[in-house]
Design an enzyme around this catalytic site. Structure first.
Site, mmCIF file in Angstrom:
data_model
loop_
_atom_site.group_PDB
_atom_site.id
_atom_site.type_symbol
_atom_site.label_atom_id
_atom_site.label_comp_id
_atom_site.label_asym_id
_atom_site.label_seq_id
_atom_site.Cartn_x
_atom_site.Cartn_y
_atom_site.Cartn_z
ATOM 1 N N ARG A 134 0.914 -1.215 -0.038
ATOM 2 C CA ARG A 134 0.148 -0.070 -0.128
ATOM 3 C C ARG A 134 0.740 1.144 0.092
ATOM 4 O O ARG A 134 1.757 1.430 0.896
ATOM 5 C CB ARG A 134 -1.141 0.149 1.218
ATOM 6 N N GLU A 154 4.352 7.217 2.579
ATOM 7 C CA GLU A 154 5.390 6.035 2.866
ATOM 8 C C GLU A 154 4.717 5.022 2.009
ATOM 9 O O GLU A 154 3.673 4.839 1.529
ATOM 10 C CB GLU A 154 5.357 5.390 4.332
ATOM 11 N N ASN A 156 4.198 0.603 2.200
ATOM 12 C CA ASN A 156 4.157 -0.267 3.438
ATOM 13 C C ASN A 156 4.259 -1.655 2.490
ATOM 14 O O ASN A 156 3.529 -1.738 1.472
ATOM 15 C CB ASN A 156 2.846 -0.389 3.993
ATOM 16 N N SER A 161 -2.873 -2.863 5.768
ATOM 17 C CA SER A 161 -4.138 -3.266 6.259
ATOM 18 C C SER A 161 -5.158 -2.390 5.741
ATOM 19 O O SER A 161 -4.993 -1.466 5.000
ATOM 20 C CB SER A 161 -4.131 -3.220 7.854
ATOM 21 N N LYS A 342 11.820 2.926 6.352
ATOM 22 C CA LYS A 342 11.905 4.361 6.053
ATOM 23 C C LYS A 342 13.262 4.698 5.550
ATOM 24 O O LYS A 342 13.282 5.530 4.631
ATOM 25 C CB LYS A 342 11.478 5.069 7.479
ATOM 26 N N LYS A 404 11.545 10.135 11.287
ATOM 27 C CA LYS A 404 10.999 8.951 11.296
ATOM 28 C C LYS A 404 11.769 7.589 11.892
ATOM 29 O O LYS A 404 13.086 7.710 11.220
ATOM 30 C CB LYS A 404 10.296 8.604 9.910
ATOM 31 N N GLU A 408 6.785 0.499 12.103
ATOM 32 C CA GLU A 408 5.433 0.542 11.350
ATOM 33 C C GLU A 408 4.410 0.803 12.400
ATOM 34 O O GLU A 408 4.474 0.485 13.327
ATOM 35 C CB GLU A 408 5.238 -0.949 10.706
ATOM 36 N N GLY A 409 3.004 1.096 11.791
ATOM 37 C CA GLY A 409 2.042 0.991 12.752
ATOM 38 C C GLY A 409 1.459 2.365 13.368
ATOM 39 O O GLY A 409 0.393 2.275 14.070
ATOM 40 N N ARG A 491 -7.915 7.780 4.895
ATOM 41 C CA ARG A 491 -8.051 7.914 6.154
ATOM 42 C C ARG A 491 -8.210 9.264 6.364
ATOM 43 O O ARG A 491 -7.177 10.194 5.657
ATOM 44 C CB ARG A 491 -6.788 7.215 6.863
HETATM 45 P P1 ADP Z 1 3.697 4.333 9.758
HETATM 46 O O1 ADP Z 1 4.732 3.404 8.999
HETATM 47 O O2 ADP Z 1 3.987 4.414 11.355
HETATM 48 O O3 ADP Z 1 2.620 4.451 9.579
HETATM 49 P P2 ADP Z 1 4.079 7.004 8.390
HETATM 50 O O4 ADP Z 1 5.379 7.114 7.628
HETATM 51 O O5 ADP Z 1 2.883 6.648 7.594
HETATM 52 O O6 ADP Z 1 4.783 5.662 9.542
HETATM 53 O O7 ADP Z 1 3.877 8.190 9.416
HETATM 54 C C1 ADP Z 1 2.811 7.954 10.491
HETATM 55 C C2 ADP Z 1 1.866 9.371 10.167
HETATM 56 O O8 ADP Z 1 2.839 10.534 10.316
HETATM 57 C C3 ADP Z 1 1.357 9.381 8.747
HETATM 58 O O9 ADP Z 1 0.086 8.659 8.612
HETATM 59 C C4 ADP Z 1 1.068 10.850 8.723
HETATM 60 O O10 ADP Z 1 -0.114 11.293 9.350
HETATM 61 C C5 ADP Z 1 2.488 11.545 9.300
HETATM 62 N N1 ADP Z 1 3.508 11.642 8.466
HETATM 63 C C6 ADP Z 1 4.295 10.819 8.093
HETATM 64 N N2 ADP Z 1 5.403 11.346 7.171
HETATM 65 C C7 ADP Z 1 4.692 12.767 6.825
HETATM 66 C C8 ADP Z 1 5.089 13.948 6.088
HETATM 67 N N3 ADP Z 1 6.117 13.761 5.216
HETATM 68 N N4 ADP Z 1 4.335 14.966 6.134
HETATM 69 C C9 ADP Z 1 3.083 14.863 6.719
HETATM 70 N N5 ADP Z 1 2.758 14.067 7.649
HETATM 71 C C10 ADP Z 1 3.386 12.873 7.648
HETATM 72 MG MG MG Z 2 3.761 1.861 7.499
HETATM 73 MG MG MG Z 3 1.762 4.885 7.632
#
Ligand code: ADP
Ligand code: MG
Ligand code: MG
Length: 515
Positions: A134, A154, A156, A161, A342, A404, A408-409, A491
């Site tokens: 995803r 990101e 996945n 899910s 990441k 970051k 995950e999660g 979401r």
């Molecule tokens: P995870 O694998 O834990 O889901 P993410 O990279 O998706 O990691 O980060 C979690 C949340 O942080 C995302 O759903 C988003 O809301 C916020 N986020 C992550 N990176 C960015 C970004 N570059 N700009 C804005 N929000 C971000």
């Molecule tokens: Mg993720």
């Molecule tokens: Mg995410």
């Protein structure tokens, strides 16, 4: 592009209208399986002793506006992204060079890498890997920009899910939009909604077709006499998001006619075995409900083993190794899981870095590669003399960034003004665990109301994150057997929340209306 809806969307609701819509939604979710198990913090296990209760998944009342060109572009990039990550997972040397830095500082990544090394030393018996991926995006529209653009949050590669539940939200919003005029089970009229419906959402079809493709590619049973073949879902204990997973297994069973079993991580070693005398290492499953019937697992689908908390003891690491060394097709393999780090995404997106994309996508034309690169937001490492460290330590530039880790999660990131102090508190090498990413600046004009799983109702300005699902089945030698895009997840979270993630409790499931 059609007009972006103005601040009058969504239409205001009277208290009676809101109450009616909320109770309609509450009933609809349970009637149709748009549900989660309650958290033990709301319903003590002593009350729900038989674990029979379910409640609505967190959902928005209204679908959210989303620019059609961005949606189309996200879909158009998915099979290219699938191919990119399959190519990365097949290039152990390139991946290994990047992992080397992480292994020193991140125990979790290091343990995963060790599992891969151990299996490699013995020799892998299964050349095929399955990815149910995803790719997540936000709309980037900083002040003064020409228009909204699509930026990837990101990618996945493990336990991606909400394919099961997101298609249900689209169905629910579609039904609310399609009720006869005047029927109270509908929205008040609004020009933006006039004649509109969310786009088709074939997430369940796509994800289950990916699993079915792996099942078929496994070939005939390996032991003599042959055993019946099945798919195995490996899941977390007390999984609250079980109905999302059941949407996939149900389709595999009813449409693809493939038997599917579920096993919790702690029981993998008890319920599965690899016969010692068989060099092809079939993974044999012994169901607890029918101990006299043995099955051979063609495909292992992990909805667990993605977080350090999924490995409670060495036994869980042994279980992961056992699955990885078996003949079952793993979704994902260790290498495929690690490609989703990441850190890998940062290396690909490093503005001044080498052109990795052209190397991994050598059979794609440069225009497509340029479009894929356009979905990247700048990302940097934090090396002591690098640009990333400069940006992270200066409060003015840190304000436009997120830090970051390799997890995950949801719930793991550090944002904006917290970054400089956090970075200063790190030891000499600890910075290697983190990547710095420029914040995507979403337009936050939209409003919505959400119904949380504990019954809370929240209204306010919201930000959306769109995920596009894709599946790919490939051979280590580079052959691709199946590569499909299909299905999406919207979401929505409150504007004031930096984090996302439905299971982590920050966002709600939504659908979209394109404009
Ligand atoms: P995870 O694998 O834990 O889901 P993410 O990279 O998706 O990691 O980060 C979690 C949340 O942080 C995302 O759903 C988003 O809301 C916020 N986020 C992550 N990176 C960015 C970004 N570059 N700009 C804005 N929000 C971000
Ligand atoms: Mg993720
Ligand atoms: Mg995410």
């Amino acid at each position: 592009m059609a007009e972006c809806p103005d601040s009058s969307y969504p239409p205001p609701l009277t208290l009676t209208q809101e109450q009616f819509l909320l109770s309609t939604i509450k009933d609809w979710t349970i009637q149709n399986g748009l549900a989660v198990r309650p958290s033990p913090t709301w319903i003590p296990e002593a009350v729900d002793q038989k674990a029979v209760l379910a409640t609505n998944a967190p959902v928005t009342i209204f679908p959210s506006p989303f620019p059609k060109p961005c949606f189309d572009e996200a879909r158009a990039m998915q099979d290219v992204y699938n191919e990119l990550y399959a190519a990365i997972a097949s290039n152990e040397e390139w991946l290994g060079n990047i992992m080397e830095e992480l292994i020193d500082v991140d125990d979790f990544i290091s343990s995963l890498w060790k599992v891969h090394q151990a299996v490699k030393q013995e020799g892998y018996v299964q050349p095929l890997s399955l990815g149910l991926f995803r790719s997540d995006y936000m709309i980037h529209a900083p002040p003064g920009s020409a228009g909204p653009s699509l930026k990837q949050v990101e990618f996945n590669t493990i336990s991606s899910s909400f394919g099961g539940l997101s298609s249900l939200v689209a169905s629910m919003h579609t039904e609310l939009l399609s009720s006869p005029p005047g029927c109270p089970m509908t929205y008040p009229s609004h020009p933006f909604l006039d004649g509109k419906r969310p786009p088709q959402n074939p997430a369940v079809e796509t994800l289950s077709a990916g699993l079915a493709a792996a099942h078929a590619a496994y070939g005939p049973s390996k032991p003599k006499p042959p055993l019946p073949l099945c798919i195995l879902f490996v899941v977390q204990e007390k999984e609250r998001n079980i109905f999302d997973q059941l949407a996939l297994s149900r389709r595999l069973i009813s449409v693809h006619k493939i038997p599917v079993f579920r096993v919790v991580t702690s029981e993998v070693l008890e319920r599965t075995s690899i016969p010692s005398g068989n060099p092809s290492r079939p993974l044999i499953y012994l169901p607890s409900h029918s101990p006299s019937t043995l099955w051979e697992v063609t495909t292992v689908y992990l909805r667990s083993f993605y977080a350090p908390t999924d490995y409670k003891s060495q036994r869980d690491w042994d279980a992961r190794t056992h699955l990885e060394r078996s003949a079952a097709i793993n979704c994902p393999t260790i290498l495929s899981q690690l490609s989703g780090c990441k850190k890998i995404q940062q290396v690909l997106a490093e503005p001044a870095g080498p052109d990795h994309l052209s190397r991994f996508l050598s059979n794609r034309d440069s225009a497509i590669i340029a479009r894929l690169r356009d979905t990247f937001a700048p990302q940097h490492d934090l090396s002591p003399v690098g640009r990333g460290r400069e940006l992270a330590l200066n409060p003015e530039t840190a304000a436009y960034h997120v830090l970051k880790p390799q997890r995950e999660g949801g719930g793991n990131n550090i944002y904006r003004s917290s970054i400089p102090t956090f970075l200063r508190s790190m030891s000499d090498t600890e910075w290697k665990r983190w990547v710095l990413m420029e914040l995507i600046q979403s337009p936050a004009a939209a409003r919505n109301t959400v119904l949380r799983s504990d019954g809370q109702v929240l209204s306010g300005h919201v930000i959306g994150e769109l995920g596009i699902f894709g599946t790919i089945l490939w051979n280590r030698d580079g052959t691709i057997l199946h590569n499909k895009e299909g299905g999406w997840l919207m979401r929505t979270k409150g504007r004031e929340s930096d984090e996302g993630g439905v299971a982590a409790g920050f966002s709600s499931l939504d659908s979209i209306i394109l404009y």
